[in-house]
Design a protein around this motif. Structure first.
Motif, PDB file in Angstrom:
ATOM      1  N   LEU A 357       0.098  -1.108  -0.031  1.00  0.00           N
ATOM      2  CA  LEU A 357      -0.261  -0.300  -0.055  1.00  0.00           C
ATOM      3  C   LEU A 357       1.121   1.125   0.500  1.00  0.00           C
ATOM      4  O   LEU A 357       0.694   1.899  -0.477  1.00  0.00           O
ATOM      5  CB  LEU A 357      -0.789   0.229   0.850  1.00  0.00           C
ATOM      6  CG  LEU A 357      -2.259  -0.578   1.471  1.00  0.00           C
ATOM      7  CD1 LEU A 357      -3.028  -0.342   2.598  1.00  0.00           C
ATOM      8  CD2 LEU A 357      -3.055   0.441  -0.646  1.00  0.00           C
ATOM      9  N   ALA A 358       1.640   1.354   0.886  1.00  0.00           N
ATOM     10  CA  ALA A 358       3.287   2.620   0.849  1.00  0.00           C
ATOM     11  C   ALA A 358       3.145   3.160  -0.462  1.00  0.00           C
ATOM     12  O   ALA A 358       3.446   3.834  -0.707  1.00  0.00           O
ATOM     13  CB  ALA A 358       3.767   2.685   2.260  1.00  0.00           C
ATOM     14  N   GLY A 359       3.489   1.814  -1.392  1.00  0.00           N
ATOM     15  CA  GLY A 359       4.129   2.331  -2.311  1.00  0.00           C
ATOM     16  C   GLY A 359       3.435   2.756  -3.066  1.00  0.00           C
ATOM     17  O   GLY A 359       3.476   3.358  -5.152  1.00  0.00           O
ATOM     18  N   PHE A 360       1.770   2.830  -3.092  1.00  0.00           N
ATOM     19  CA  PHE A 360       0.843   2.785  -4.254  1.00  0.00           C
ATOM     20  C   PHE A 360       0.386   4.425  -3.927  1.00  0.00           C
ATOM     21  O   PHE A 360      -0.592   5.179  -5.004  1.00  0.00           O
ATOM     22  CB  PHE A 360      -0.645   1.579  -4.677  1.00  0.00           C
ATOM     23  CG  PHE A 360       0.243   0.672  -4.824  1.00  0.00           C
ATOM     24  CD1 PHE A 360       0.991   0.029  -6.204  1.00  0.00           C
ATOM     25  CD2 PHE A 360      -0.029  -0.605  -4.032  1.00  0.00           C
ATOM     26  CE1 PHE A 360       1.480  -0.479  -6.496  1.00  0.00           C
ATOM     27  CE2 PHE A 360      -0.536  -1.796  -5.093  1.00  0.00           C
ATOM     28  CZ  PHE A 360       0.887  -1.857  -5.885  1.00  0.00           C
ATOM     29  N   THR A 361       0.005   4.767  -2.942  1.00  0.00           N
ATOM     30  CA  THR A 361      -0.172   5.651  -2.658  1.00  0.00           C
ATOM     31  C   THR A 361       0.157   6.482  -1.113  1.00  0.00           C
ATOM     32  O   THR A 361       0.442   5.651  -0.406  1.00  0.00           O
ATOM     33  CB  THR A 361      -2.106   5.278  -1.686  1.00  0.00           C
ATOM     34  OG1 THR A 361      -2.866   7.036  -1.666  1.00  0.00           O
ATOM     35  CG2 THR A 361      -2.204   4.563  -0.596  1.00  0.00           C
TER      36      THR A 361
END
Length: 403
Positions: A357-361
């Motif tokens: 998640l942290a890499g997507f948003t």
């Protein structure tokens, strides 16, 4: 020339009495036993008003007075004590899914009195589905010895968009399966109103009421079994959209790395089946013999350390993280809850989901799994019906009276 502002209606004594009754009933329905003094503090009403309104609610059947007859509130005498009559009536929560129908009968605090489940997996025509729902309702009422006249409302969830007026959007072939005039037919058969709503919308109501989303105003529930669908809440307000399509996930077909609306259970089953069909792949999933590979089997094999099953779950977690990221970008919820039949097993996906998640948003929401399991929609349907009862309480005729 601009029209002058409309004159607000005059606050007549009957109108004020009605407003006060609604306020007091709302307090009592969410509390235990309360004294007159406690109700004064909770509502800001005078003692005379509290007692007068309580007398009205007692006569209507909504409130019970404990130790009735001891009304003297002078010094040294006990205060009057009041409690909401949770058996003043009953509500139903209906989860009308593609494979099964679940009916919950509850009292007015949402405590389950009876439950009935019927399979609808072989149903072809919408009218057949409605008949099975009717049969399940009859079964639940009979189990609890509750009559139709004691039921005040039913909430009903379907896997299709539903607008604010309770009409199903039938633009999709799957959605058309549920367009059978179900609310009108059930009302004609039983006499009480049926409040139709999208299943994911009911799921978010249920989670905020009795699940992992308690107290969270900016909330999304992602039903992730066979197909992805989401229910969205913004500052405690359920989002519908102009035609009931808010939260529909058809756009996932356009999202790189997702490509369709297939949910976690379907992906696990299909990828597990493909692995078993490949004779070069060594996996404990093949020990199922001729039995079909299920999502439960894939999750169990992964828990036991099967490398192929673990790889399947890693792929599903990365894909699910993209779906959650889209919700985080578009709606910015504080919390996303994974719900539906896969919820019990989906906890195994959370570490990988959080990692991706942290890499997507830049605004990743917290992610949790539902504790409501496959009851998530029926519990939300109960909450939907209870909301109706609370809003219309003073206009409803009660046939259940305290002994």
């Amino acid at each position: 020339m601009a029209k002058p502002p409309a004159t607000p209606p005059t606050a007549t004594p009957p109108m004020l009495r009605r407003v006060n009754a609604g306020k007091l009933l709302s307090v009592l329905s969410n509390a235990g036993v309360m004294t007159g003094t406690g109700l004064i503090e909770a509502t800001g009403m005078t003692r005379a008003t509290v007692h007068a309104v309580c007398n009205d609610l007692i006569s209507m059947g909504w409130v019970v007075e404990l130790n009735a007859g001891r009304h003297d509130t002078s010094v040294g005498r006990p205060s009057r004590r009041f409690v909401f009559n949770s058996r003043a009536g009953y509500v139903l929560g209906l989860d009308i899914g593609a494979a099964k129908t679940t009916v919950l009968l509850t009292d007015l605090r949402g405590e389950t009195i009876a439950k009935s489940v019927r399979s609808v997996s072989d149903v072809k025509e919408p009218g057949e589905r409605t008949e099975i729902v009717h049969q399940a309702i009859v079964e639940a009422l009979a189990e609890a010895k509750v009559s139709d006249t004691q039921v005040l409302a039913a909430g009903a969830g379907v896997a299709a968009p539903v607008d604010r007026e309770g009409h199903i959007l039938v633009d999709d072939e799957f959605w058309r399966r549920f367009d059978a005039g179900l609310p009108e037919r059930l009302t004609k058969l039983h006499g009480w109103p049926v409040l139709l709503e999208n299943d994911a919308n009911l799921a978010v109501l249920g989670e905020q009421w009795r699940g992992a989303g308690r107290g969270v105003g900016d909330l999304a529930v992602l039903l992730a079994g066979e197909r992805f669908g989401s229910g969205l809440m913004d500052s405690g307000r359920l989002l519908h959209g102009s035609r009931g399509g808010a939260g529909e996930m058809v756009f996932l077909k356009l999202v790189e790395g997702v490509g369709d609306t297939h949910g976690i259970a379907r992906m696990a089953r299909e990828q597990g089946t493909a692995a078993v069909a490949d004779p070069t792949v060594e996996t404990s999933l093949r020990t199922a013999g001729d039995d079909p590979v299920t999502a439960e089997l894939v999750f169990a094999a992964a828990a036991a350390g099967d490398e192929v099953a673990l790889g399947i779950l890693q792929h599903i977690a990365a894909r699910t993280a993209r779906v959650i990221a889209m919700l985080g970008i578009l709606f910015n919820p504080e919390l996303v809850i994974l719900g539906g039949a896969v919820a019990a097993a989906a906890g195994a996906l959370l570490p990988d989901i959080d990692k991706h998640l942290a890499g997507f948003t830049s605004t990743p929401p917290r992610v949790a799994v539902s504790s409501l399991g496959d009851a998530i929609v029926s519990v939300g349907a109960v909450r939907h019906a209870l909301n109706y009862v609370e809003q219309h309480a003073l206009d409803l005729h009660l046939t259940c009276r305290p002994e």
